[in-house]
Write an enzyme that holds these catalytic residues in place. Structure first.
Site: not given
Ligand SMILES: Cc1cc2nc3c(=O)[nH]c(=O)nc-3n(C[C@H](O)[C@H](O)[C@H](O)COP(=O)(O)O)c2cc1C
Length: 309
Positions: A35, A39, A122, A124-125, A165, A194
Site C-alpha cells: 500500500n 495518510f 510509514s 509513504n510520506t 511505531k 510498520n
Molecule cells: C492498507 C494499509 C494501510 C496502512 N496504514 C497505516 C497507517 O496509516 N499507519 C500505520 O501506522 N500503519 C499503517 N499500516 C501498517 C499496519 O498497521 C501494520 O503495521 C503492517 O501492515 C504490518 O502488519 P500486517 O502484516 O498484519 O498487515 C497500514 C497497512 C496497510 C496494509
C-alpha cells in the site's frame, strides 16, 4: 469480533486526500499487500468529533463495548468485554513542522485515547522515516509528551501512554538509537513494525511486486519478528512492545510473544481472512501456551530470550 483493543489512524492534523488511486494492491498468492495510501485522513477535528460521539454513546450504555478512556467499563452480564482504542498519529505531507503536527494530534486526541502512537515509520510520506534518527526522535517524543500532558487535567489515571511505531528496515545503529531514546524519554512502549520497503524474492517475482509502497502480510513476518526480538533485547525487556507484521495464526502470534511482544496486532490477515481469523488465532494461541506450560500470555512474553541466556 474478539479483539482486546483497536488502533485507529494514522490521523493527520489537517484533512488530506493521500496518494492518487490505485494505492493498495493485493498479492493473494503470497498473503501479502502493498500500500501507498500516504495518510488519507479526515484530520484531527473530524476524528475528535467521531471519538467524542463514540465515547458519549458508550457512556449512555449504547456503545459497541469500548471503554471510556483508560477506564474500560466492566462488562454487564452477557455483554462483550470492553476494549481499548489506540490513536495513531501522523503528519501532513505538506507540513514542514513534523513535531508540531504530532503535538497537535496528541493535544486534540489524547483525551479520547487509551494510548497514543507516534508513527514515524510509514514509507509513504516523504522524510517521515528520518524522524527515527536519535536527535529528531528525542525532540519529537518530548514535544508530544509535553503536548499530551498540557491537554490535561488527567485525574488519577494519568494521561494516555505514548508509544513509538518503528519500521522494519533499520540498521543496527538505528535500532540502538531508538532503544536509547525510548528508555531515556520514558516512552511507554514500542510498536514493531510498520510495512517494509524490501522486496523478498517471491514478492519481487510477483507481477504486482514492483508497485511502490510498503509491503505487509506473510512476507513481513520474519523480518518484523527479527526487529522485535532486537528491540526487546536492546530495551532489556523493560518496555512493552506491540508485535505486528505478518501474523495470520496463533502460532505466529505466539512467536511474536516469545520474541518479546506483550500485545499483537493484525491487519493484512484480517483483510484476507475476515473476522473468522480472530477466534481461530485465539484458539491456536491458547493451545501453544498450554503445550509449553504457560498459564498466561504474560508468562510467555520474551521467553525466547530467557531460554538463550
Ligand atoms: C492498507 C494499509 C494501510 C496502512 N496504514 C497505516 C497507517 O496509516 N499507519 C500505520 O501506522 N500503519 C499503517 N499500516 C501498517 C499496519 O498497521 C501494520 O503495521 C503492517 O501492515 C504490518 O502488519 P500486517 O502484516 O498484519 O498487515 C497500514 C497497512 C496497510 C496494509
Amino acid at each position: 469480533m474478539g479483539f482486546g483493543f483497536v488502533e485507529i489512524g494514522s490521523v493527520t492534523p489537517l484533512p488530506q486526500p493521500g496518494n492518487p488511486k490505485p494505492r493498495v494492491f493485493r498479492l493473494p498468492e503470497l498473503d501479502a499487500v502493498i500500500n501507498r495510501y500516504g495518510f488519507n485522513s479526515h484530520g484531527v477535528d473530524a476524528v475528535a468529533a467521531n471519538l467524542a460521539a463514540f465515547r458519549q454513546r458508550e457512556a449512555a450504555g449504547m456503545g459497541a463495548g469500548l471503554g471510556s478512556s483508560q477506564t474500560p467499563s466492566a462488562p454487564a452480564d452477557g455483554a462483550a468485554p470492553s476494549g481499548r482504542v489506540g490513536v495513531n498519529l501522523g503528519k501532513n505531507k505538506a507540513s514542514d513542522d513534523a513535531a508540531g503536527d504530532y503535538a497537535i494530534g496528541a493535544a486534540k486526541l489524547g483525551r479520547f485515547a487509551d494510548y497514543l502512537v507516534i508513527n514515524v515509520s510509514s514509507p509513504n510520506t516523504p522524510g517521515l522515516r528520518a524522524l527515527q534518527g536519535r536527535r529528531e526522535l528525542e525532540r519529537l517524543v518530548r514535544r508530544c509528551q509535553a503536548a499530551r500532558d498540557a491537554a490535561g487535567p488527567w485525574g488519577a489515571v494519568g494521561p494516555p501512554p505514548v508509544l513509538v511505531k518503528v519500521a522494519p528496515d533499520l540498521t543496527e545503529a538505528d535500532k540502538a538509537d531508538i532503544a536509547m531514546v525510548a528508555l531515556r524519554t520514558g516512552v511507554d512502549g514500542l510498536i514493531v513494525s510498520n510495512t517494509t520497503l524490501a522486496r523478498p524474492k517471491d514478492v519481487a517475482d510477483h507481477p504486482t511486486g514492483d508497485e511502490v509502497g510498503g509491503l505487509s502480510g506473510r512476507p513481513l513476518f520474519e523480518p518484523s519478528t527479527a526487529v522485535l526480538r532486537d528491540m526487546y533485547r536492546l530495551t532489556k525487556g523493560r518496555m512493552p512492545i506491540i508485535g505486528v507484521g505478518g501474523v495470520s495464526s496463533g502460532q505466529d502470534a505466539y512467536a511474536k510473544i516469545r520474541a518479546g511482544a506483550s500485545l499483537v496486532e493484525i491487519y493484512s490477515s484480517l483483510a484476507y481472512g475476515g473476522p473468522a481469523v480472530v477466534p481461530r488465532m485465539k484458539r491456536e494461541l491458547a493451545a501453544c501456551l498450554r503445550r509449553d506450560g504457560f498459564d498466561s500470555v504474560a508468562a510467555a512474553v520474551g521467553a525466547d530470550h530467557r531460554k538463550q541466556s
